[in-house]
Design a protein around this motif. Sequence first.
Motif, PDB file in Angstrom:
ATOM      1  N   ILE A 262       0.769  -1.313   0.007  1.00  0.00           N
ATOM      2  CA  ILE A 262       0.111  -0.050   0.585  1.00  0.00           C
ATOM      3  C   ILE A 262       0.763   1.455  -0.298  1.00  0.00           C
ATOM      4  O   ILE A 262       0.581   1.900  -0.383  1.00  0.00           O
ATOM      5  N   GLU A 263       1.949   1.122   0.868  1.00  0.00           N
ATOM      6  CA  GLU A 263       3.288   2.232   1.358  1.00  0.00           C
ATOM      7  C   GLU A 263       3.852   2.481   0.211  1.00  0.00           C
ATOM      8  O   GLU A 263       4.202   3.473  -0.546  1.00  0.00           O
ATOM      9  N   LEU A 264       4.404   1.805   0.061  1.00  0.00           N
ATOM     10  CA  LEU A 264       5.309   1.738  -1.097  1.00  0.00           C
ATOM     11  C   LEU A 264       5.297   1.814  -2.171  1.00  0.00           C
ATOM     12  O   LEU A 264       5.768   2.878  -3.530  1.00  0.00           O
ATOM     13  N   THR A 265       4.512   1.303  -2.491  1.00  0.00           N
ATOM     14  CA  THR A 265       3.679   1.910  -4.268  1.00  0.00           C
ATOM     15  C   THR A 265       2.797   3.738  -4.389  1.00  0.00           C
ATOM     16  O   THR A 265       3.385   3.508  -5.404  1.00  0.00           O
ATOM     17  N   ARG A 266       2.972   3.519  -3.286  1.00  0.00           N
ATOM     18  CA  ARG A 266       3.072   5.963  -3.480  1.00  0.00           C
ATOM     19  C   ARG A 266       4.057   6.130  -4.800  1.00  0.00           C
ATOM     20  O   ARG A 266       3.978   7.496  -5.031  1.00  0.00           O
ATOM     21  N   PHE A 267       5.171   5.465  -4.171  1.00  0.00           N
ATOM     22  CA  PHE A 267       6.260   5.725  -4.339  1.00  0.00           C
ATOM     23  C   PHE A 267       6.916   5.520  -5.940  1.00  0.00           C
ATOM     24  O   PHE A 267       7.413   6.094  -6.883  1.00  0.00           O
ATOM     25  N   LEU A 268       5.621   4.948  -6.419  1.00  0.00           N
ATOM     26  CA  LEU A 268       5.877   4.886  -8.565  1.00  0.00           C
ATOM     27  C   LEU A 268       5.803   5.840  -9.145  1.00  0.00           C
ATOM     28  O   LEU A 268       4.701   6.509  -8.741  1.00  0.00           O
ATOM     29  N   PRO A 269       6.467   5.763  -9.904  1.00  0.00           N
ATOM     30  CA  PRO A 269       6.303   7.396 -11.098  1.00  0.00           C
ATOM     31  C   PRO A 269       4.938   6.396 -11.770  1.00  0.00           C
ATOM     32  O   PRO A 269       4.294   5.531 -12.043  1.00  0.00           O
ATOM     33  N   ALA A 270       4.349   8.136 -11.422  1.00  0.00           N
ATOM     34  CA  ALA A 270       2.833   8.177 -12.573  1.00  0.00           C
ATOM     35  C   ALA A 270       3.077   9.346 -13.500  1.00  0.00           C
ATOM     36  O   ALA A 270       3.545  10.350 -13.112  1.00  0.00           O
ATOM     37  N   PRO A 271       2.070   9.140 -14.436  1.00  0.00           N
ATOM     38  CA  PRO A 271       2.341  10.327 -15.192  1.00  0.00           C
ATOM     39  C   PRO A 271       1.230  11.223 -15.272  1.00  0.00           C
ATOM     40  O   PRO A 271       0.596  11.200 -13.894  1.00  0.00           O
ATOM     41  N   ALA A 280      -5.121   3.176  -9.049  1.00  0.00           N
ATOM     42  CA  ALA A 280      -5.337   1.920 -10.047  1.00  0.00           C
ATOM     43  C   ALA A 280      -4.502   0.617  -9.492  1.00  0.00           C
ATOM     44  O   ALA A 280      -4.140  -0.568  -9.653  1.00  0.00           O
ATOM     45  N   LEU A 281      -2.969   1.334  -9.675  1.00  0.00           N
ATOM     46  CA  LEU A 281      -1.742  -0.112 -10.090  1.00  0.00           C
ATOM     47  C   LEU A 281      -2.316  -0.706  -8.871  1.00  0.00           C
ATOM     48  O   LEU A 281      -1.387  -1.557  -8.783  1.00  0.00           O
ATOM     49  N   ARG A 282      -2.143   0.744  -7.528  1.00  0.00           N
ATOM     50  CA  ARG A 282      -2.341  -0.530  -6.345  1.00  0.00           C
ATOM     51  C   ARG A 282      -3.196  -2.084  -6.217  1.00  0.00           C
ATOM     52  O   ARG A 282      -2.920  -2.879  -5.638  1.00  0.00           O
ATOM     53  N   GLN A 283      -4.245  -1.431  -6.534  1.00  0.00           N
ATOM     54  CA  GLN A 283      -5.357  -2.485  -6.265  1.00  0.00           C
ATOM     55  C   GLN A 283      -5.054  -3.846  -7.650  1.00  0.00           C
ATOM     56  O   GLN A 283      -5.170  -4.573  -7.381  1.00  0.00           O
ATOM     57  N   ILE A 284      -4.447  -3.412  -8.335  1.00  0.00           N
ATOM     58  CA  ILE A 284      -4.409  -4.248  -9.443  1.00  0.00           C
ATOM     59  C   ILE A 284      -2.824  -4.921  -8.533  1.00  0.00           C
ATOM     60  O   ILE A 284      -2.880  -6.486  -8.733  1.00  0.00           O
ATOM     61  N   LEU A 285      -2.252  -4.914  -8.080  1.00  0.00           N
ATOM     62  CA  LEU A 285      -0.540  -5.484  -7.519  1.00  0.00           C
ATOM     63  C   LEU A 285      -1.618  -5.975  -5.986  1.00  0.00           C
ATOM     64  O   LEU A 285      -1.389  -7.517  -6.092  1.00  0.00           O
ATOM     65  N   ILE A 286      -2.279  -6.042  -5.702  1.00  0.00           N
ATOM     66  CA  ILE A 286      -3.034  -6.328  -4.052  1.00  0.00           C
ATOM     67  C   ILE A 286      -4.229  -7.833  -5.039  1.00  0.00           C
ATOM     68  O   ILE A 286      -4.003  -8.909  -4.065  1.00  0.00           O
ATOM     69  N   GLY A 287      -4.834  -7.534  -5.890  1.00  0.00           N
ATOM     70  CA  GLY A 287      -5.887  -8.642  -6.613  1.00  0.00           C
ATOM     71  C   GLY A 287      -4.185  -9.614  -7.430  1.00  0.00           C
ATOM     72  O   GLY A 287      -5.051 -10.501  -6.730  1.00  0.00           O
ATOM     73  N   LEU A 288      -3.544  -9.121  -7.552  1.00  0.00           N
ATOM     74  CA  LEU A 288      -2.922 -10.200  -7.731  1.00  0.00           C
ATOM     75  C   LEU A 288      -2.016 -10.950  -6.551  1.00  0.00           C
ATOM     76  O   LEU A 288      -1.950 -12.438  -7.833  1.00  0.00           O
ATOM     77  N   LEU A 289      -1.851 -10.275  -5.478  1.00  0.00           N
ATOM     78  CA  LEU A 289      -1.325 -10.814  -4.472  1.00  0.00           C
ATOM     79  C   LEU A 289      -2.448 -12.493  -4.191  1.00  0.00           C
ATOM     80  O   LEU A 289      -1.800 -13.275  -3.485  1.00  0.00           O
TER      81      LEU A 289
END
Length: 362
Positions: A262-271, A280-289
């Motif tokens: 949840i928190e570390l993915t906040r630092f991912l670059p976004a356009p 949206a990417l965080r939710q995708i990662l949680i689903g994949l997890l």
Amino acid sequence: MYWVSIVTEAGIFAILALGLDVIWGWGGDFDLAFYGYLALGSYMTMVLTIGRPTSTSTQYIIGWRLPYPLALLLAVIAVVAFAAVIGAVALRNLREIYFAITTLSAVYALYLVVENYTPLFDGYNGVYGLINPGQTALNLTYNGYRIGFLAVVLVILALVYLLVQRLSASPFGRMLRSVREDERAASAYGRSVFLAKYRAYLFGAALAGLAGGLFAVFISAFNPSAWTPQELLVIYAAILVGGRGNPSGVVAGVFVVYIGFIELTRFLPAPASRPEFGPALRQILIGLLIIGMLKFRPEGLFKERLSVDGRTRWRPGRPLPAAIEPAADEPAAAATAGGTAGGVGGQAGAVSGQAGAEESAP
């Protein structure tokens, strides 16, 4: 203070996850109403502490100014009372997907009432104003209060963990697992399936109400926008990662998911043109997890450890300890002994009993 807030939030949700694990991990009931209990706990804590509305455009019930600990206790009681109604209906004859649909319908009905009936909790605007209760009396700065609140959350989490761990190894915990594994076998040994699940459901709801009261202080406000299905999926993901049925694994899973995903993915670059890319990417990662854990390690990082005789710890898939393993030269008696080894003699044994019978079968 950023990491203080993150660890505080993770600690609150660890309490919530321990409550959900009692219902789902021990009892096997996939509850979709659970986050609603946290929401109700937050709402009730606020309306019991913030006093009457200061504006004519704001409406909510009660409006008392009780001390925060007393308000928290009353909020937990209110949550348990609400859960008692849902549990009495849903647990009586419904199982698996039917239980899940019933609890989902109940929490969605609660959501619609809260959102549309303004006099209850001010509708979509929600309730706010619970800002650092006790800060003035303790003469603390804002940062000092937040650090102190983190310490309180961690102490409460430790106490809840010890309680759940003790309950897990108790006759009630073993009985609940026996019901989860085979309701008919547990019922044949004289266990009340409904009462076992019902007590677990109320205990889990109480922990959710406690987490809700702490969450109200953490965010100082609550409205329907904070009440989304994704929140419950994150809790289920944390339980799957840590290990369903294992209190230590559940706590570890919450910190892994909340800090690692949840928190570390906040630092991912976004356009710049797509600011919604990160959430949206965080939710995708949680689903994949969730999918990955179910596929490759459904038992989680820490496997559930069952209590065979109240003291001996045993993991499914491993041979029974020698102290209780049935004799090989008495197959008929061995099956019976295996059927009772784990817990019929120790108050609840169908889980360990089944395992013993399978272990001794030719």
